[in-house]
Design an enzyme around this catalytic site. Structure first.
Site, short mmCIF file in Angstrom:
data_model
loop_
_atom_site.label_atom_id
_atom_site.label_comp_id
_atom_site.label_asym_id
_atom_site.label_seq_id
_atom_site.Cartn_x
_atom_site.Cartn_y
_atom_site.Cartn_z
N LYS A 126 1.00 -1.06 -0.06
CA LYS A 126 -0.13 -0.10 0.19
C LYS A 126 0.87 1.08 0.09
O LYS A 126 0.64 2.20 -0.83
CB LYS A 126 -0.82 0.13 1.22
N ARG A 141 11.42 -10.66 5.90
CA ARG A 141 12.13 -9.10 5.47
C ARG A 141 13.25 -8.98 6.55
O ARG A 141 12.90 -8.86 7.90
CB ARG A 141 10.91 -8.18 5.50
#
Ligand code: AMP
Length: 234
Positions: free
Chosen positions: A15, A129
């Site tokens: 996003k 990540r």
């Protein structure tokens, strides 16, 4: 008519990156209610203290407070041609308030962009990540070239074991965001997304506003899909 875009999607769907793309492409600001509330940190008044308290407990801010802060933001000069809303609305009440507010200004929602990503993929994007101190990011599942990583036993033997990573052939340790390092908190965020966002998707679907975007593709391809949807709606 302004461009009023709602961006929805599970954490990890991209996003933030896509809001940046829309902002640049269409010249409308990215309005994140989470950022607006975090910016209240420096304030000393009663309302700011209440917001801080709720946020620190991971609770939602009451709808009336949230709608007020959104109205103030939408009335700033840089929002005259529309905005990209991110993190808002988060309840049916907020969604209905927003529609009524826009209608009162002779405007309406342009589109609700739903960045769709398989939830296990979303989990892996967050859990896998790691990044350098300068912000270059890697992922043990999808982008591990140039790094070395392993799981080491948790001190309390909790599951899953802890992930440690470093740049290949060096001692430079790669960092995990605190909220990504804990598998349980990632799952909690996904749960919250299912509980709060999915009912809103149904609501906006009833209004014919939802465009589903395949967020598993490359950043450029997702941006392209978004551009097609917005250009076809304007
Ligand atoms: P976010 O950065 O979007 O995850 O938001 C961080 C925090 O800000 C949330 O946990 C809530 O406490 C608050 N918040 C952000 N957006 C809203 C909203 N639309 N309604 C209520 N609380 C919100």
């Amino acid at each position: 008519m302004g461009l009023y875009i709602i961006l929805m999607g599970v954490q990890g769907a991209g996003k933030g990156v896509q809001a940046g793309f829309i902002q640049k492409e269409y010249g409308i600001p990215h309005v994140s209610t989470g950022d607006l509330f975090r910016a209240m940190k420096s304030r000393e008044d009663e309302l700011a203290r209440r917001v801080q308290d709720l946020m620190s407990k991971g609770l939602l801010i009451p709808d009336d407070v949230t709608n007020d802060i959104v109205r103030d933001r939408l009335e700033q000069p840089d929002a005259a041609n529309g905005v990209i809303l991110d993190g808002y609305p988060r309840s049916r009440n907020q969604a209905e308030w927003l529609q009524a507010y826009l209608e009162g200004r002779g405007e309406k929602l342009t589109r609700v962009l739903l960045l769709e990503l398989n939830l296990f993929e979303a989990f892996k994007r967050a859990f896998g990540r790691v990044s350098t101190a300068e912000g270059k990011s890697y992922n043990i599942y999808s982008n591990a070239e140039g790094m070395e990583w392993e799981f080491v036993d948790h001190p309390e033997k909790a599951y899953p074991p802890q992930l440690t990573a470093k740049l290949a052939g060096t001692d430079t340790v790669l960092i995990r965001r605190a909220d990504d390092a804990n598998a349980h908190s990632i799952i909690k965020r996904i749960d919250t997304y299912l509980e709060t966002t999915m009912p809103l998707v149904e609501f906006f679907e009833g209004e014919g506003l939802v465009a589903r975007i395949d967020a598993s593709r490359s950043i450029a391809s997702v941006s392209q899909q978004i551009k097609q949807v917005i250009d076809a709606t304007r």
